[in-house]
Scaffold this motif. Structure first.
Motif, PDB file in Angstrom:
ATOM      1  N   ASN A  52       0.757  -1.209  -0.004  1.00 59.04           N
ATOM      2  CA  ASN A  52      -0.096   0.027  -0.013  1.00 59.04           C
ATOM      3  C   ASN A  52       1.018   1.373   0.142  1.00 59.04           C
ATOM      4  O   ASN A  52       0.531   2.208  -0.741  1.00 59.04           O
ATOM      5  CB  ASN A  52      -0.996   0.054   1.313  1.00 59.04           C
ATOM      6  N   GLN A  53       1.891   1.462   0.715  1.00 64.37           N
ATOM      7  CA  GLN A  53       2.833   2.492   0.815  1.00 64.37           C
ATOM      8  C   GLN A  53       3.562   2.510  -0.371  1.00 64.37           C
ATOM      9  O   GLN A  53       3.827   3.857  -1.002  1.00 64.37           O
ATOM     10  CB  GLN A  53       3.872   2.276   2.020  1.00 64.37           C
ATOM     11  N   ALA A  54       4.122   1.617  -1.092  1.00 66.55           N
ATOM     12  CA  ALA A  54       4.260   1.692  -2.437  1.00 66.55           C
ATOM     13  C   ALA A  54       3.684   2.268  -3.375  1.00 66.55           C
ATOM     14  O   ALA A  54       3.871   2.957  -4.298  1.00 66.55           O
ATOM     15  CB  ALA A  54       5.190   0.341  -2.857  1.00 66.55           C
ATOM     16  N   THR A  55       2.265   1.709  -3.518  1.00 66.91           N
ATOM     17  CA  THR A  55       1.482   2.142  -4.376  1.00 66.91           C
ATOM     18  C   THR A  55       1.089   3.704  -4.163  1.00 66.91           C
ATOM     19  O   THR A  55       0.956   4.471  -5.136  1.00 66.91           O
ATOM     20  CB  THR A  55       0.230   1.144  -4.253  1.00 66.91           C
ATOM     21  N   ALA A  56       0.978   4.025  -2.980  1.00 64.86           N
ATOM     22  CA  ALA A  56       0.619   5.445  -2.762  1.00 64.86           C
ATOM     23  C   ALA A  56       1.866   6.356  -2.968  1.00 64.86           C
ATOM     24  O   ALA A  56       1.606   7.355  -3.541  1.00 64.86           O
ATOM     25  CB  ALA A  56       0.338   5.721  -1.151  1.00 64.86           C
ATOM     26  N   LEU A  57       3.054   6.120  -2.936  1.00 65.66           N
ATOM     27  CA  LEU A  57       4.214   6.886  -3.367  1.00 65.66           C
ATOM     28  C   LEU A  57       4.292   6.898  -4.982  1.00 65.66           C
ATOM     29  O   LEU A  57       4.330   7.716  -5.690  1.00 65.66           O
ATOM     30  CB  LEU A  57       5.707   6.067  -2.973  1.00 65.66           C
ATOM     31  N   ALA A  58       3.968   5.669  -5.503  1.00 65.31           N
ATOM     32  CA  ALA A  58       3.898   5.647  -7.140  1.00 65.31           C
ATOM     33  C   ALA A  58       2.772   6.497  -7.579  1.00 65.31           C
ATOM     34  O   ALA A  58       2.806   7.331  -8.343  1.00 65.31           O
ATOM     35  CB  ALA A  58       3.489   4.282  -7.571  1.00 65.31           C
ATOM     36  N   ASP A  59       1.521   6.458  -6.820  1.00 59.94           N
ATOM     37  CA  ASP A  59       0.436   7.384  -7.313  1.00 59.94           C
ATOM     38  C   ASP A  59       0.796   9.156  -7.045  1.00 59.94           C
ATOM     39  O   ASP A  59       0.556   9.829  -7.866  1.00 59.94           O
ATOM     40  CB  ASP A  59      -0.965   7.080  -6.311  1.00 59.94           C
ATOM     41  N   ALA A  60       1.652   9.131  -6.009  1.00 59.21           N
ATOM     42  CA  ALA A  60       2.166  10.846  -5.687  1.00 59.21           C
ATOM     43  C   ALA A  60       2.915  10.929  -6.748  1.00 59.21           C
ATOM     44  O   ALA A  60       2.870  12.181  -7.164  1.00 59.21           O
ATOM     45  CB  ALA A  60       2.548  10.782  -4.176  1.00 59.21           C
ATOM     46  N   TYR A  61       3.876  10.181  -7.356  1.00 59.46           N
ATOM     47  CA  TYR A  61       4.754  10.574  -8.098  1.00 59.46           C
ATOM     48  C   TYR A  61       4.135  10.903  -9.523  1.00 59.46           C
ATOM     49  O   TYR A  61       4.556  11.612 -10.262  1.00 59.46           O
ATOM     50  CB  TYR A  61       5.835   9.490  -8.291  1.00 59.46           C
ATOM     51  N   GLU A  62       3.289  10.023  -9.822  1.00 58.49           N
ATOM     52  CA  GLU A  62       2.449  10.003 -11.054  1.00 58.49           C
ATOM     53  C   GLU A  62       1.567  11.244 -11.022  1.00 58.49           C
ATOM     54  O   GLU A  62       1.408  11.912 -12.213  1.00 58.49           O
ATOM     55  CB  GLU A  62       1.512   8.850 -11.449  1.00 58.49           C
ATOM     56  N   ALA A  63       1.056  11.860  -9.878  1.00 58.57           N
ATOM     57  CA  ALA A  63       0.165  12.881  -9.725  1.00 58.57           C
ATOM     58  C   ALA A  63       1.255  14.092  -9.822  1.00 58.57           C
ATOM     59  O   ALA A  63       0.590  14.995  -9.924  1.00 58.57           O
ATOM     60  CB  ALA A  63      -0.561  13.119  -8.445  1.00 58.57           C
ATOM     61  N   GLY A  64       2.577  14.201  -9.948  1.00 55.48           N
ATOM     62  CA  GLY A  64       3.346  15.084 -10.058  1.00 55.48           C
ATOM     63  C   GLY A  64       4.056  15.944  -8.876  1.00 55.48           C
ATOM     64  O   GLY A  64       4.422  17.206  -8.634  1.00 55.48           O
ATOM     65  N   ASP A  65       3.840  15.141  -7.619  1.00 54.46           N
ATOM     66  CA  ASP A  65       4.388  15.558  -6.235  1.00 54.46           C
ATOM     67  C   ASP A  65       6.035  15.691  -6.540  1.00 54.46           C
ATOM     68  O   ASP A  65       6.641  14.672  -6.673  1.00 54.46           O
ATOM     69  CB  ASP A  65       3.942  14.533  -5.213  1.00 54.46           C
ATOM     70  N   LYS A  66       6.453  16.825  -6.013  1.00 56.53           N
ATOM     71  CA  LYS A  66       7.641  17.475  -6.325  1.00 56.53           C
ATOM     72  C   LYS A  66       8.549  16.521  -5.271  1.00 56.53           C
ATOM     73  O   LYS A  66       9.732  16.257  -5.339  1.00 56.53           O
ATOM     74  CB  LYS A  66       8.051  18.651  -6.602  1.00 56.53           C
TER      75      LYS A  66
END
Length: 106
Positions: A52-66
Motif C-alpha cells: 500500500n505504501q509503495a502504491t501510494a508513493l507511485a500514485d503521488a509521483y504520477e500525480a506530479g508531487d515534487k
C-alpha cells in the motif's frame, strides 16, 4: 535429524527472531511456543502495508508531487514485490508440507 538437533535448531531460530525484533530473550520467553497463525497474520499484514505504501508513493509521483523521488518509488515497489514473492514461496512450502503430512499413512 534427531529430536535433540531439531530442538537446537528451533531454539536458534527463536533466538534469531527475538534478536531481529529487538526483544531481550529470557529463558521463559525462549520456552514459550509462538502462535503460528498470529505470526503469519502479522507477516501478511506487514507485506500488505508495504504494498500500500509503495502504491501510494507511485500514485503521488504520477500525480506530479515534487517531494517524491523516483528512486525511492522504484525501491519501495521492488521491496514490496520481493516481500510478496517471498511470502508466496513460504506459502507454497507450507502447502507442500501440509500435503505431505496428510498423505502419510497412519
Amino acid at each position: 535429524m534427531s529430536s535433540m538437533q531439531i530442538q537446537q535448531v528451533l531454539a536458534e531460530m527463536r533466538s534469531l527472531q527475538a534478536r531481529a525484533s529487538g526483544i531481550a530473550e529470557t529463558p521463559a520467553t525462549a520456552a514459550q511456543p509462538s502462535d503460528f497463525a498470529n505470526l503469519m497474520k502479522n507477516s501478511v499484514d506487514h507485506i500488505a502495508t508495504m504494498q500500500n505504501q509503495a502504491t501510494a508513493l507511485a500514485d503521488a509521483y504520477e500525480a506530479g508531487d515534487k517531494s517524491v523521488d523516483l528512486t525511492k518509488v522504484m525501491l519501495e515497489v521492488q521491496k514490496a514485490g520481493l516481500a510478496f514473492r517471498a511470502m508466496t514461496e513460504v506459502r507454497k512450502k507450507l502447502v507442500d508440507a501440509y500435503t505431505q503430512v496428510m498423505n502419510m499413512p497412519v
